[in-house]
Every structure is written in C-alpha cells, then in structure tokens.
Design a protein around this motif. Structure first.
Motif, mmCIF file in Angstrom:
data_model
loop_
_atom_site.group_PDB
_atom_site.id
_atom_site.type_symbol
_atom_site.label_atom_id
_atom_site.label_comp_id
_atom_site.label_asym_id
_atom_site.label_seq_id
_atom_site.Cartn_x
_atom_site.Cartn_y
_atom_site.Cartn_z
ATOM 1 N N UNK A 53 0.845 -1.203 0.000
ATOM 2 C CA UNK A 53 0.000 0.000 0.000
ATOM 3 C C UNK A 53 0.876 1.246 0.000
ATOM 4 N N UNK A 54 1.928 1.242 0.803
ATOM 5 C CA UNK A 54 2.851 2.375 0.842
ATOM 6 C C UNK A 54 3.469 2.620 -0.528
ATOM 7 N N UNK A 55 3.849 1.556 -1.215
ATOM 8 C CA UNK A 55 4.428 1.686 -2.556
ATOM 9 C C UNK A 55 3.393 2.153 -3.575
ATOM 10 N N UNK A 56 2.170 1.646 -3.467
ATOM 11 C CA UNK A 56 1.104 2.073 -4.375
ATOM 12 C C UNK A 56 0.787 3.556 -4.217
ATOM 13 N N UNK A 81 -1.724 -11.107 -3.511
ATOM 14 C CA UNK A 81 -1.188 -11.273 -2.162
ATOM 15 C C UNK A 81 -1.324 -12.748 -1.785
ATOM 16 N N UNK A 82 -0.332 -13.273 -1.086
ATOM 17 C CA UNK A 82 -0.314 -14.705 -0.773
ATOM 18 C C UNK A 82 0.327 -14.920 0.582
ATOM 19 N N UNK A 101 -4.927 -1.492 -5.280
ATOM 20 C CA UNK A 101 -5.381 -2.807 -5.744
ATOM 21 C C UNK A 101 -5.029 -3.955 -4.807
ATOM 22 N N UNK A 102 -3.910 -3.846 -4.075
ATOM 23 C CA UNK A 102 -3.529 -4.948 -3.192
ATOM 24 C C UNK A 102 -4.562 -5.141 -2.082
ATOM 25 N N UNK A 103 -5.249 -4.076 -1.672
ATOM 26 C CA UNK A 103 -6.302 -4.216 -0.664
ATOM 27 C C UNK A 103 -7.460 -5.054 -1.210
ATOM 28 N N UNK A 104 -7.762 -4.873 -2.472
ATOM 29 C CA UNK A 104 -8.836 -5.659 -3.089
ATOM 30 C C UNK A 104 -8.400 -7.120 -3.209
ATOM 31 N N UNK A 105 -7.139 -7.341 -3.583
ATOM 32 C CA UNK A 105 -6.619 -8.710 -3.644
ATOM 33 C C UNK A 105 -6.734 -9.393 -2.286
ATOM 34 N N UNK A 186 4.858 -14.435 3.596
ATOM 35 C CA UNK A 186 3.843 -13.774 2.780
ATOM 36 C C UNK A 186 4.532 -13.040 1.649
ATOM 37 N N UNK A 187 3.787 -12.825 0.576
ATOM 38 C CA UNK A 187 4.294 -12.079 -0.573
ATOM 39 C C UNK A 187 3.152 -11.275 -1.165
ATOM 40 N N UNK A 188 3.473 -10.116 -1.720
ATOM 41 C CA UNK A 188 2.479 -9.292 -2.400
ATOM 42 C C UNK A 188 3.163 -8.532 -3.525
ATOM 43 N N UNK A 189 2.452 -8.379 -4.642
ATOM 44 C CA UNK A 189 2.973 -7.672 -5.805
ATOM 45 C C UNK A 189 1.853 -6.846 -6.407
ATOM 46 N N UNK A 190 2.176 -5.664 -6.937
ATOM 47 C CA UNK A 190 1.164 -4.789 -7.523
ATOM 48 C C UNK A 190 1.768 -4.025 -8.685
ATOM 49 N N UNK A 191 0.955 -3.741 -9.718
ATOM 50 C CA UNK A 191 1.487 -3.053 -10.896
ATOM 51 C C UNK A 191 0.395 -2.375 -11.701
ATOM 52 N N UNK A 192 0.805 -1.375 -12.446
ATOM 53 C CA UNK A 192 -0.048 -0.785 -13.470
ATOM 54 C C UNK A 192 0.255 -1.365 -14.831
#
Length: 312
Positions: A53-56, A81-82, A101-105, A186-192
C-alpha cells in the motif's frame, strides 16, 4: 529463531535519474511500514499488504498512483497477495479506479472462495466491500502521460525493450516479501503494467507462481520485469522451488533469472526471503530499488552492487 524480515522492491527497469531519489525513499518508507506492522503484532501478510500500500501510494512507482497507461490512455492495474500458511492467495486483474489494488486482492483472499477477479467484476466486488472508487485522473502522473505519448509516437512498446541490445525502460511493478520470527511467510505484488499495453492485458503480477509466491515450507518471492516472460517460466514458483532444495535466496533468484533468459530471452528481477532469514534482491536490468528491515537495521540499494545501511 531467525529475525523477521520485511523486504520490498520498486521494479526492475532502466530507472531515469530524475526518479532515483524518490524511488529509494519510497522503498525505504515501505520497508519501515511493513516492519512497523510486524512490531505492532500484525501478521506476515498484514505487513506485506501495508508495505505494498505504501508503494502504491508513491507516484514514483508503477502501481496505484503512478500507474502507466494502456494504449487507450487508461489505468488498468493488477495485484496479488499470498500467505505461505495453506497457500492462501487472492488477486485482481485489470482493475480500475481504485487507489490500492492490493487491498482488493486481500479481500478476494479473505472473503471469497476464488483466487482472482478481473475487470468490471473486480471493481464491483471492491465497491461491495467499501473500497473507494476514485477519479482515474488522480492515479495518472504527468510522467505516465509523456511515456505513452513517446511510445505512440515511435510505434514502440516496452515489449521490445527487454533485450540485451536495448535496456528495459518503462515503469514496472512493486512488491514485498515477509518472513516473521515464527516462520510465517507472505508475498504481495502490484502493478499498473506496461506502457501502451492492449486494454485488458494482464501480466505476470496477478498470476500465482509468476508474480509472487509464498510457502511456509520454503520462503517467499516477488518478481518484476517483462510479464509475458515471467509467466512463461512461472518465475516466482521456480525460485521458491530452488529455495526448497536448500539454495540461498540469492542463488535461487540468479538461477531463475538465468533460466528465464535462456528459455525466453526475458529480463527482470526478484526479491526473496528464506525461512532462516536469508535475504536477496537480484536483477538483470540496469536498476531495481529495494529495501529491507532486519533487526534494528534498514538495508537498501538500487544500482548493481549497491548495499547501504541505516540504523532504525
């Protein structure tokens, strides 16, 4: 028992000099945020979500605010997110008009029996759970508009830039991996995505085993780079599998990137943590900003061979 680790990246690409300072500051802030969540009693997956979220929220990165544009000039984002316990996972693809978007994931993982929701369905699901829908212009930076104009003018997309003769350009992906003191991963990734992509295109980010993977029996991985190449070799799962054989995170990432280059001529990077607290951030592109907190020390870098530290 090993110390916990929160490790983040801000994308593997040819980051221009005017973004260097903001990129390093962004990954440092995200690593601190994830560490804070762990210190306050949050879980590994809570920390991964908070860091991403901070990165987004940082416009220097291609995720959330700062996302690049499709050929039609719109923002379509992917996230995953996993958590390594039970291999629970949630993802969204081609979602629009949401700041994180990671919050929705995370909601997909926690509130549905599914793994991935895409497009209009993902947006309707987000609205149903109270996720704010924002004006799409609030997610678009002047840099993203200029980048799309450039690629349209020269009839070139970043698909063509992931090769040895012309270094990768264009924004790319953010991510986080976490291992707690108890061994939870845990792992999470987000992108446009990539500039001038076809509307509806999803890259590797929301694909389990490509954009991210976490397994409490091995470790956690988040990837970045040319999405089509990463998907073809299931890069995150490939790296995790190598760690499960006893390879260090650094050796596993190097092996995964070498495999991707040899099989599909793809380039990128990855971050990984192992159950014993091993840490690595490796990339085959010109630069990749990264940072992690372990113990009382913040580690960070962006250029090849760079490794700086600060006391928390």
């Amino acid at each position: 028992m090993p110390e916990s680790v929160v490790l983040v990246h801000g994308g593997a690409w040819a980051i221009p000099e005017h973004l260097w300072d903001a990129s390093v500051a962004g990954v440092k802030a995200a690593a601190r945020r994830g560490h804070q969540v762990l210190a306050e009693g949050g879980s590994a997956v809570d920390a991964a979500e908070a860091a991403v979220v901070s990165l987004e929220d940082c416009p220097a990165f291609d995720a959330g605010k700062g996302s690049v544009l499709t050929y039609d000039g719109e923002v379509e984002m992917d996230a995953i997110i996993m958590q390594g316990a039970g291999l629970s996972v949630g993802a969204v693809g081609a979602i629009r008009n949401v700041p994180n978007p990671v919050r929705v994931a995370r909601l997909v993982m926690d509130k549905t029996p599914h793994v991935m929701l895409v497009g209009e369905g993902a947006n309707k699901f987000a609205s149903a759970f109270g996720i704010e829908q924002v004006d799409p212009d609030t997610l678009i930076t002047p840099y993203a508009r200029k980048e799309l104009e450039y690629y349209k003018t020269f009839k070139k997309t970043v698909y063509s830039l992931f090769n040895k003769t012309e270094p990768p350009s264009g924004h790319d992906t953010v991510g986080c991996v976490v291992v707690s003191a108890s061994g939870a991963t845990a792992a999470a990734t987000s992108t446009g995505g990539i500039t001038a992509k076809m509307p509806g295109r999803c890259g590797d980010t929301p694909v389990v085993g490509a954009g991210a993977y976490a397994d409490d029996q091995a470790g956690a991985v988040s990837t970045t780079g040319h999405g089509e190449s990463i998907m073809k070799v299931c890069l995150a799962r490939h790296i995790t599998s190598l760690m499960s054989t006893g390879q260090t995170p650094e050796a596993a990432i190097k092996g995964g990137l070498e495999y991707m280059e040899s099989r599909v001529k793809g380039f990128g990077g990855a971050i990984a943590v192992s159950l014993d607290g091993g840490v690595a951030a490796v990339f085959s592109t010109p630069r990749m900003p990264w940072a992690y907190v372990q113990g009382d020390t913040l580690h960070f870098g962006m250029h090849p061979g760079q490794h700086c530290t600060e006391d928390l």
